[in-house]
Design a protein around this motif. Structure first.
Motif, PDB file in Angstrom:
ATOM      1  N   VAL A 123       0.836  -1.206   0.000  1.00  0.00           N
ATOM      2  CA  VAL A 123       0.000   0.000   0.000  1.00  0.00           C
ATOM      3  C   VAL A 123       0.873   1.259   0.000  1.00  0.00           C
ATOM      4  CG1 VAL A 123      -1.700   1.325   1.327  1.00  0.00           C
ATOM      5  CG2 VAL A 123      -1.987  -1.142   1.047  1.00  0.00           C
ATOM      6  N   GLU A 124       1.943   1.225   0.789  1.00  0.00           N
ATOM      7  CA  GLU A 124       2.826   2.403   0.855  1.00  0.00           C
ATOM      8  C   GLU A 124       3.502   2.665  -0.493  1.00  0.00           C
ATOM      9  OE1 GLU A 124       3.122   4.702   3.110  1.00  0.00           O
ATOM     10  OE2 GLU A 124       1.854   3.746   4.610  1.00  0.00           O
ATOM     11  N   HIS A 125       3.842   1.600  -1.178  1.00  0.00           N
ATOM     12  CA  HIS A 125       4.449   1.741  -2.503  1.00  0.00           C
ATOM     13  C   HIS A 125       3.460   2.418  -3.459  1.00  0.00           C
ATOM     14  CE1 HIS A 125       6.974   0.750  -5.914  1.00  0.00           C
ATOM     15  NE2 HIS A 125       5.896   0.288  -6.520  1.00  0.00           N
ATOM     16  N   LYS A 126       2.201   2.006  -3.383  1.00  0.00           N
ATOM     17  CA  LYS A 126       1.166   2.593  -4.240  1.00  0.00           C
ATOM     18  C   LYS A 126       0.915   4.056  -3.856  1.00  0.00           C
ATOM     19  CE  LYS A 126      -1.001  -1.862  -5.169  1.00  0.00           C
ATOM     20  NZ  LYS A 126      -1.993  -2.858  -4.712  1.00  0.00           N
ATOM     21  N   ARG A 127       0.981   4.296  -2.567  1.00  0.00           N
ATOM     22  CA  ARG A 127       0.773   5.665  -2.073  1.00  0.00           C
ATOM     23  C   ARG A 127       1.860   6.600  -2.614  1.00  0.00           C
ATOM     24  NH1 ARG A 127       1.747   7.082   4.190  1.00  0.00           N
ATOM     25  NH2 ARG A 127       1.228   9.315   4.125  1.00  0.00           N
ATOM     26  N   ALA A 128       3.099   6.077  -2.682  1.00  0.00           N
ATOM     27  CA  ALA A 128       4.212   6.887  -3.208  1.00  0.00           C
ATOM     28  C   ALA A 128       3.970   7.249  -4.674  1.00  0.00           C
ATOM     29  CB  ALA A 128       5.527   6.125  -3.046  1.00  0.00           C
ATOM     30  N   ARG A 129       3.321   6.348  -5.388  1.00  0.00           N
ATOM     31  CA  ARG A 129       3.037   6.650  -6.804  1.00  0.00           C
ATOM     32  C   ARG A 129       2.011   7.784  -6.923  1.00  0.00           C
ATOM     33  NH1 ARG A 129       1.662   1.223  -9.793  1.00  0.00           N
ATOM     34  NH2 ARG A 129       1.194   2.717 -11.458  1.00  0.00           N
ATOM     35  N   ILE A 130       1.035   7.791  -6.012  1.00  0.00           N
ATOM     36  CA  ILE A 130       0.060   8.889  -6.016  1.00  0.00           C
ATOM     37  C   ILE A 130       0.768  10.207  -5.703  1.00  0.00           C
ATOM     38  CG2 ILE A 130      -1.967   9.850  -4.840  1.00  0.00           C
ATOM     39  CD1 ILE A 130      -3.005   6.999  -4.443  1.00  0.00           C
ATOM     40  N   LYS A 131       1.639  10.140  -4.712  1.00  0.00           N
ATOM     41  CA  LYS A 131       2.368  11.340  -4.280  1.00  0.00           C
ATOM     42  C   LYS A 131       3.157  11.928  -5.445  1.00  0.00           C
ATOM     43  CE  LYS A 131       4.525  12.694   0.017  1.00  0.00           C
ATOM     44  NZ  LYS A 131       4.395  12.201   1.389  1.00  0.00           N
ATOM     45  N   ALA A 132       3.770  11.048  -6.242  1.00  0.00           N
ATOM     46  CA  ALA A 132       4.579  11.499  -7.378  1.00  0.00           C
ATOM     47  C   ALA A 132       3.698  12.198  -8.421  1.00  0.00           C
ATOM     48  CB  ALA A 132       5.314  10.303  -7.993  1.00  0.00           C
ATOM     49  N   ILE A 133       2.496  11.689  -8.615  1.00  0.00           N
ATOM     50  CA  ILE A 133       1.596  12.309  -9.599  1.00  0.00           C
ATOM     51  C   ILE A 133       1.121  13.684  -9.118  1.00  0.00           C
ATOM     52  CG2 ILE A 133      -0.689  12.117 -10.691  1.00  0.00           C
ATOM     53  CD1 ILE A 133      -0.213   9.037 -10.702  1.00  0.00           C
ATOM     54  N   LEU A 134       0.800  13.768  -7.824  1.00  0.00           N
ATOM     55  CA  LEU A 134       0.282  15.043  -7.307  1.00  0.00           C
ATOM     56  C   LEU A 134       1.374  16.108  -7.249  1.00  0.00           C
ATOM     57  CD1 LEU A 134      -2.079  13.760  -4.465  1.00  0.00           C
ATOM     58  CD2 LEU A 134      -2.736  14.598  -6.733  1.00  0.00           C
ATOM     59  N   GLY A 135       2.608  15.688  -7.005  1.00  0.00           N
ATOM     60  CA  GLY A 135       3.743  16.617  -7.001  1.00  0.00           C
ATOM     61  C   GLY A 135       3.513  17.805  -6.077  1.00  0.00           C
ATOM     62  N   ASP A 136       3.852  19.004  -6.561  1.00  0.00           N
ATOM     63  CA  ASP A 136       3.785  20.182  -5.688  1.00  0.00           C
ATOM     64  C   ASP A 136       2.358  20.718  -5.518  1.00  0.00           C
ATOM     65  OD1 ASP A 136       3.301  21.409  -8.081  1.00  0.00           O
ATOM     66  OD2 ASP A 136       5.083  22.694  -8.055  1.00  0.00           O
ATOM     67  N   ALA A 137       1.379  20.079  -6.162  1.00  0.00           N
ATOM     68  CA  ALA A 137      -0.016  20.474  -5.920  1.00  0.00           C
ATOM     69  C   ALA A 137      -0.494  19.943  -4.568  1.00  0.00           C
ATOM     70  CB  ALA A 137      -0.926  19.939  -7.023  1.00  0.00           C
ATOM     71  N   CYS A 138       0.266  19.009  -4.010  1.00  0.00           N
ATOM     72  CA  CYS A 138      -0.104  18.406  -2.728  1.00  0.00           C
ATOM     73  C   CYS A 138       0.713  19.039  -1.611  1.00  0.00           C
ATOM     74  CB  CYS A 138       0.141  16.898  -2.771  1.00  0.00           C
ATOM     75  SG  CYS A 138      -0.143  16.122  -1.185  1.00  0.00           S
ATOM     76  N   ARG A 139       0.009  19.576  -0.609  1.00  0.00           N
ATOM     77  CA  ARG A 139       0.705  20.273   0.480  1.00  0.00           C
ATOM     78  C   ARG A 139       0.902  19.394   1.697  1.00  0.00           C
ATOM     79  NH1 ARG A 139      -3.123  24.937  -1.425  1.00  0.00           N
ATOM     80  NH2 ARG A 139      -4.588  23.337  -0.780  1.00  0.00           N
ATOM     81  N   ALA A 140       0.093  18.361   1.837  1.00  0.00           N
ATOM     82  CA  ALA A 140       0.229  17.446   2.973  1.00  0.00           C
ATOM     83  C   ALA A 140      -0.582  16.202   2.658  1.00  0.00           C
ATOM     84  CB  ALA A 140      -0.302  18.085   4.256  1.00  0.00           C
ATOM     85  N   ASP A 141      -0.226  15.094   3.293  1.00  0.00           N
ATOM     86  CA  ASP A 141      -1.028  13.895   3.091  1.00  0.00           C
ATOM     87  C   ASP A 141      -0.913  12.979   4.292  1.00  0.00           C
ATOM     88  OD1 ASP A 141       1.753  13.131   2.001  1.00  0.00           O
ATOM     89  OD2 ASP A 141       0.709  11.201   2.005  1.00  0.00           O
ATOM     90  N   ASP A 142      -1.783  12.009   4.338  1.00  0.00           N
ATOM     91  CA  ASP A 142      -1.786  11.052   5.445  1.00  0.00           C
ATOM     92  C   ASP A 142      -2.436   9.789   4.900  1.00  0.00           C
ATOM     93  OD1 ASP A 142      -1.567   9.878   7.960  1.00  0.00           O
ATOM     94  OD2 ASP A 142      -2.763  11.406   8.997  1.00  0.00           O
ATOM     95  N   ILE A 143      -2.370   8.721   5.687  1.00  0.00           N
ATOM     96  CA  ILE A 143      -3.093   7.503   5.307  1.00  0.00           C
ATOM     97  C   ILE A 143      -3.692   6.904   6.566  1.00  0.00           C
ATOM     98  CG2 ILE A 143      -1.036   6.030   5.422  1.00  0.00           C
ATOM     99  CD1 ILE A 143      -2.346   4.545   2.909  1.00  0.00           C
ATOM    100  N   LEU A 144      -4.945   6.480   6.452  1.00  0.00           N
ATOM    101  CA  LEU A 144      -5.656   5.901   7.590  1.00  0.00           C
ATOM    102  C   LEU A 144      -5.901   4.424   7.279  1.00  0.00           C
ATOM    103  CD1 LEU A 144      -6.295   9.037   7.621  1.00  0.00           C
ATOM    104  CD2 LEU A 144      -8.330   8.420   8.941  1.00  0.00           C
ATOM    105  N   TYR A 145      -5.227   3.560   8.015  1.00  0.00           N
ATOM    106  CA  TYR A 145      -5.431   2.125   7.801  1.00  0.00           C
ATOM    107  C   TYR A 145      -6.643   1.662   8.577  1.00  0.00           C
ATOM    108  CZ  TYR A 145      -0.996   1.780   5.431  1.00  0.00           C
ATOM    109  OH  TYR A 145       0.003   1.923   4.521  1.00  0.00           O
TER     110      TYR A 145
END
Lengths: 162, 149
Positions: A123-145
């Protein structure tokens, strides 16, 4: 758009699930005192109108070894979410993707993407891929398991007519 | 039970949809190279083992004039089970998950009218004494809910 009393009875009768018998619609029609063909016509019509998204099976992710289920949440620039959202929603490992309102100051995230995997590493690997797509448009993120399913029933209709 | 390769093929196939025809299990069984009786028996077993959560029509509450709303609460650990029971007792709570976060209980309200969302959330706040944060969907980017079994 709304549904009439007959549609409502049909939906109410199927909410516990379709009977697991060779002719489930005939069994359902019998229980409702309807003709099978009329029942099937109504089911098809409701599917065409989008009231029934589909007739299908929902598996229990946990029982399938999908033990890691993360709701990833992102604080995305409001001016860019319309462009970026569909790119996240199109990822094959994202099952649900929505823009939702922030609840400041407690909750700053406006993009929700559900990620499922066999392990948290996956899941963390997949999350990193999302982060890469959002780039600098994303100011913060979290994940709730998720740690436990407390309830899962789907939409229930009240037993009313009309 | 652990689903075998055939069970997994069934789970994958049936997430995509089920035909509205007089003998739908026979039709799906043919596609999968199974007999109708075997398909039904396997579904019964998976239902009993709770591998299958639901099998039937999935509704769009909004298309029916209703509404969905994701809600979250920060529940003190000591009260968690009590609050879970209070929340789950409402038929409008379609599903509810415990999550590892300060906001540790996340549930979806599915109601037949938009007004009912606020009403049910209000009742839950009064019953539990806790705030219910509401995150109504503004936009949906995809819904192709499917998990490879």
């Amino acid at each position: 758009m709304s549904i009439d009393a007959t549609d409502r009875r049909i939906i109410a009768a199927t909410q516990a699930g379709l009977p697991l018998v060779p002719e489930p619609y005939a069994a359902l029609a019998d229980a409702l005192g309807m003709d099978e063909a009329a029942l099937c016509d109504r089911l098809r019509a409701m599917q065409e109108r989008g009231i029934i998204r589909r007739i299908a099976l929902a598996p229990n992710h946990y029982a399938l070894g999908m033990v890691a289920n993360g709701m990833s949440v992102w604080d995305v620039d409001d001016a860019r979410i319309a462009d970026l959202g569909p790119r996240i929603g199109a990822l094959d490992f994202v099952s649900h993707c929505y823009e939702r309102p922030r609840a400041l100051p407690e909750w700053r995230y406006n993009l929700f993407a559900m990620i499922h995997g066999a392990s948290r590493d996956e899941v963390e690997h997949k999350r990193a891929r999302i982060k890469a797509i959002l780039g600098d448009a994303c100011r913060a993120d979290d994940i709730l398991y998720s740690t436990r399913i407390l309830k899962k029933t789907g939409l229930r209709l009240r037993q009313k007519e009309g | 039970m652990t689903p075998d390769a055939t069970d997994r093929a069934i789970l994958n196939r049936l997430q995509d949809g089920f035909p509205i025809t007089p003998a739908p299990f026979a039709a799906v069984a043919r596609e999968l190279g199974l007999t109708e009786a075997d398909l039904i028996a396997r579904l019964e077993r998976m239902k009993s083992a709770r591998i299958l959560t639901r099998f039937g029509p999935f509704l769009d509450a909004e298309a029916m004039g209703g509404a969905f709303c994701l809600c979250a609460m920060a529940v003190p650990e000591a009260d968690f089970e009590t609050v879970a029971a209070q929340v789950n007792a409402h038929p409008q709570v379609a599903h509810n998950y415990a999550r590892a976060h300060r906001l540790n209980m996340w549930f979806v309200l599915a109601t037949e009218t938009g007004d009912e969302i606020a009403a049910v959330a209000g009742v839950i706040e009064r019953e539990t004494g806790l705030r219910v944060l509401r995150f109504a969907k503004l936009r949906e980017f995809f819904i192709g809910f499917r998990v490879a079994a």
